[in-house]
Motif scaffolding. Structure first.
Motif, PDB file in Angstrom:
ATOM      1  N   SER A 196       0.833  -1.195   0.000  1.00  0.00           N
ATOM      2  CA  SER A 196       0.000   0.000   0.000  1.00  0.00           C
ATOM      3  C   SER A 196       0.867   1.243   0.000  1.00  0.00           C
ATOM      4  N   ARG A 197       0.312   2.283  -0.569  1.00  0.00           N
ATOM      5  CA  ARG A 197       0.978   3.559  -0.501  1.00  0.00           C
ATOM      6  C   ARG A 197      -0.096   4.600  -0.216  1.00  0.00           C
ATOM      7  N   ALA A 198       0.193   5.496   0.699  1.00  0.00           N
ATOM      8  CA  ALA A 198      -0.822   6.484   1.070  1.00  0.00           C
ATOM      9  C   ALA A 198      -1.363   7.158  -0.189  1.00  0.00           C
ATOM     10  N   GLY A 199      -2.658   7.180  -0.344  1.00  0.00           N
ATOM     11  CA  GLY A 199      -3.304   7.843  -1.478  1.00  0.00           C
ATOM     12  C   GLY A 199      -3.406   6.976  -2.723  1.00  0.00           C
ATOM     13  N   GLU A 200      -2.822   5.795  -2.701  1.00  0.00           N
ATOM     14  CA  GLU A 200      -2.822   4.980  -3.925  1.00  0.00           C
ATOM     15  C   GLU A 200      -3.469   3.610  -3.773  1.00  0.00           C
ATOM     16  N   GLY A 201      -4.264   3.455  -2.747  1.00  0.00           N
ATOM     17  CA  GLY A 201      -4.967   2.187  -2.584  1.00  0.00           C
ATOM     18  C   GLY A 201      -4.125   1.112  -1.918  1.00  0.00           C
ATOM     19  N   THR A 202      -4.773  -0.026  -1.691  1.00  0.00           N
ATOM     20  CA  THR A 202      -4.131  -1.126  -0.978  1.00  0.00           C
ATOM     21  C   THR A 202      -4.334  -2.426  -1.742  1.00  0.00           C
ATOM     22  N   THR A 203      -3.310  -3.267  -1.774  1.00  0.00           N
ATOM     23  CA  THR A 203      -3.451  -4.619  -2.331  1.00  0.00           C
ATOM     24  C   THR A 203      -3.056  -5.610  -1.257  1.00  0.00           C
ATOM     25  N   MET A 204      -3.951  -6.539  -0.956  1.00  0.00           N
ATOM     26  CA  MET A 204      -3.650  -7.611  -0.011  1.00  0.00           C
ATOM     27  C   MET A 204      -3.562  -8.906  -0.812  1.00  0.00           C
TER      28      MET A 204
END
Ligand code: ADP
Length: 270
Positions: A241-249
């Motif tokens: 994840s990167r702040a402002g760029e979404g999350t991938t789990m």
């Protein structure tokens, strides 16, 4: 003779030390078992009063025709639901700590399993007001899993993606296979997880934004449960994840290796 005496003494000391260590390890194991047994018993005992609380709040709501106490009763209902989830989650983790978590592992074909999983993810994501986007693997891969448990782990990720993603945003489910494993990814377009929090999100009760988690009915135990399930299957779970760029789990599970078929063409065995 002096040397022999010294050697005998050293060996004696080492034996005593080893016996002491074994005794300490056994005592530690007993204490740890007592702790997890207590947690399991306590969670179990909490179930009944919570059910009573919920039923009474429901009855109270029905009797409150003029809606004088509507807000208070609704809050009691919501909080008792949240506490029930917390109790179930604690019970799950206590059972897995004491290795008494029942696992019904079976060999499944990845394709139909993922297709069914995708259906469940779509329903959950829509219920949460987000837009599902699903792309699942087509192939002959096989997994040795407890399908119900892996589904639970993936649904935790999808639920989080919908809860913490952008309201009405897209939640994507995809999967791919390679290097002897199958990976299932859940991605959102939300605000992401700050870099300093990312290594901690799989810890029990760790929440980036406590107030937001609470408002969403979270217990702070979703990701630790997903991690426990995946690791019990010999797999791994990762967050990007990167702040402002979404999350991938991502959940990656070992594939069942095909035995090379013999020249006589006998059946393959996993
Ligand atoms: P909770 O019950 O609070 O959702 P989890 O263990 O499932 O507990 O998640 C822990 C925390 O990780 C959440 O409270 C949230 O702050 C963060 N988190 C999890 N998934 C995401 C996501 N997709 N986007 C942003 N933050 C997330």
């Amino acid at each position: 003779a002096a040397l022999a005496y010294a050697v005998v003494r050293v060996v004696g000391e080492l034996r005593r030390l080893y016996a002491g260590q074994r005794e300490a390890a056994a005592a530690l194991a007993r204490a740890s078992k007592a702790k997890t047994d207590f947690l399991a018993d306590a969670s179990h005992e909490l179930r009944t009063p919570l059910t009573v609380l919920r039923v009474n709040a429901e009855v109270g709501k029905q009797m409150d025709r003029d809606c004088e106490h509507g807000e208070i009763l609704e809050e009691i209902l919501q909080e008792s639901d949240r506490m029930s989830r917390l109790v179930e989650d604690l019970l799950f983790l206590a059972r897995s700590d004491s290795a008494s978590l029942p696992m019904k592992a079976e060999v499944v074909s990845a394709e139909p399993f993922l297709a069914e999983l995708a259906g469940r993810v779509q329903v959950l994501v829509r219920e949460r007001g987000a837009e599902p986007h699903v792309e699942v693997l087509e192939g002959q891969e096989r997994l040795r899993i407890d399908p119900g448990q892996i589904e639970q782990a993936v649904l935790i990720l999808a639920d989080n993606a919908a809860k913490y993603g952008t309201p009405g945003g897209t939640v994507s489910l995809s999967s791919f296979a390679g290097y002897g494993e199958l990976c299932i990814e859940v991605a959102d377009e939300g605000p992401g997880i700050p870099e300093e929090d990312l290594p901690h999100v799989f810890e029990r009760f760790y929440r980036v934004d406590k107030a937001r988690s609470r408002k969403q009915g979270g217990t702070g135990l979703g990701l630790p449960i997903a991690k426990t399930i995946v690791e019990a299957h010999g797999g791994r779970i990762e967050a990007e994840s990167r702040a402002g760029e979404g999350t991938t789990m991502r959940i990656c599970l070992p594939l069942v290796a095909d035995l090379p078929s013999t020249p006589t063409g006998s059946h393959r065995q996993g």
